[in-house]
Design a protein around this motif. Structure first.
Motif, PDB file in Angstrom:
ATOM      1  N   GLY A  20      52.033  53.835 110.060  1.00 58.49           N
ATOM      2  CA  GLY A  20      51.260  52.873 109.287  1.00 58.49           C
ATOM      3  C   GLY A  20      50.879  53.332 107.894  1.00 58.49           C
ATOM      4  O   GLY A  20      50.620  52.518 107.014  1.00 58.49           O
ATOM      5  N   GLU A  21      50.868  54.651 107.665  1.00 56.64           N
ATOM      6  CA  GLU A  21      50.359  55.182 106.396  1.00 56.64           C
ATOM      7  C   GLU A  21      51.431  55.652 105.414  1.00 56.64           C
ATOM      8  O   GLU A  21      51.180  55.694 104.219  1.00 56.64           O
ATOM      9  CB  GLU A  21      49.420  56.364 106.675  1.00 56.64           C
ATOM     10  N   ALA A  24      57.217  52.514 103.662  1.00 54.78           N
ATOM     11  CA  ALA A  24      57.167  51.335 102.786  1.00 54.78           C
ATOM     12  C   ALA A  24      56.843  50.089 103.615  1.00 54.78           C
ATOM     13  O   ALA A  24      57.212  50.002 104.789  1.00 54.78           O
ATOM     14  CB  ALA A  24      58.515  51.158 102.095  1.00 54.78           C
ATOM     15  N   PRO A  25      56.156  49.121 103.003  1.00 54.60           N
ATOM     16  CA  PRO A  25      55.788  47.904 103.739  1.00 54.60           C
ATOM     17  C   PRO A  25      56.963  47.190 104.398  1.00 54.60           C
ATOM     18  O   PRO A  25      56.830  46.672 105.501  1.00 54.60           O
ATOM     19  CB  PRO A  25      55.140  47.028 102.660  1.00 54.60           C
ATOM     20  N   TRP A  26      58.148  47.184 103.779  1.00 52.16           N
ATOM     21  CA  TRP A  26      59.284  46.488 104.390  1.00 52.16           C
ATOM     22  C   TRP A  26      59.733  47.171 105.676  1.00 52.16           C
ATOM     23  O   TRP A  26      60.238  46.508 106.580  1.00 52.16           O
ATOM     24  CB  TRP A  26      60.436  46.308 103.420  1.00 52.16           C
ATOM     25  N   LEU A  28      57.668  48.514 107.809  1.00 58.52           N
ATOM     26  CA  LEU A  28      56.701  48.012 108.796  1.00 58.52           C
ATOM     27  C   LEU A  28      57.066  46.594 109.232  1.00 58.52           C
ATOM     28  O   LEU A  28      56.807  46.210 110.373  1.00 58.52           O
ATOM     29  CB  LEU A  28      55.287  48.060 108.229  1.00 58.52           C
ATOM     30  N   ASP A  29      57.704  45.832 108.345  1.00 61.25           N
ATOM     31  CA  ASP A  29      58.131  44.470 108.688  1.00 61.25           C
ATOM     32  C   ASP A  29      59.226  44.442 109.756  1.00 61.25           C
ATOM     33  O   ASP A  29      59.507  43.389 110.318  1.00 61.25           O
ATOM     34  CB  ASP A  29      58.633  43.726 107.434  1.00 61.25           C
TER      35      ASP A  29
END
Length: 154
Positions: A20-21, A24-26, A28-29
């Motif tokens: 989670g930390e 990259a956000p993608w 996590l997607d």
């Protein structure tokens, strides 16, 4: 395996926080979850046992190409991420790294199923680390891809 002078323990809770930390956000997607972290051989393990990690990518239509097949790009990102966790497990903690090479052999299509990534460290080095990942359909546990990778340790 290289000896790690750090006394840091890298366990499942730490791995889940890292997911989670750090990524990259993608990434996590992709709907990834860390299922297992293996830093030490279990009792009775084979002499060639290797530290590793198992990640799951939950099935989603947004990860599919036409025909409902999970796309290769998502599978390769899953394998790359799983190998990072295997190296962190072998290292027993976070260490910056970057992918140098990843070779993926696709064995069969996977559709309407979560995908498991079983990653193992083949060699943990000071400047380079190497590993292998088997991607499996979670439905029947049959391999869908084999991956070999190399990482530069920063």
């Amino acid at each position: 395996m290289a000896e790690n002078s750090q006394a840091v323990e890298f366990d499942l809770d730490q791995a889940r926080r890292t997911l989670g930390e750090v990524f990259a956000p993608w990434v996590l997607d992709l709907g990834l979850s860390v299922e297992a972290i293996e830093t030490d051989p279990p009792p009775g393990a084979a002499a060639d046992w290797q530290p590793g990690a198992t990640l799951r990518m939950g099935f989603s239509e947004k990860l599919c190409r036409s025909g409902g097949i999970v796309c290769g790009q998502a599978l390769m990102a899953l394998a790359d991420t799983a190998m990072v966790f295997a190296i962190l497990a072998a290292n027993r903690g976070f260490r910056p790294m970057t992918t140098v090479d990843q070779t993926t052999h696709f064995l069969k299509a996977v559709a309407s199923s979560d995908v498991l990534a079983e990653a193992r460290v083949v060699r943990l080095g000071r400047t380079m680390s190497f590993g292998r990942v088997t991607l499996l359909s979670a439905t029947d546990r049959k391999p869908v891809a084999m991956v070999a990778s190399a990482f530069a340790m920063l």
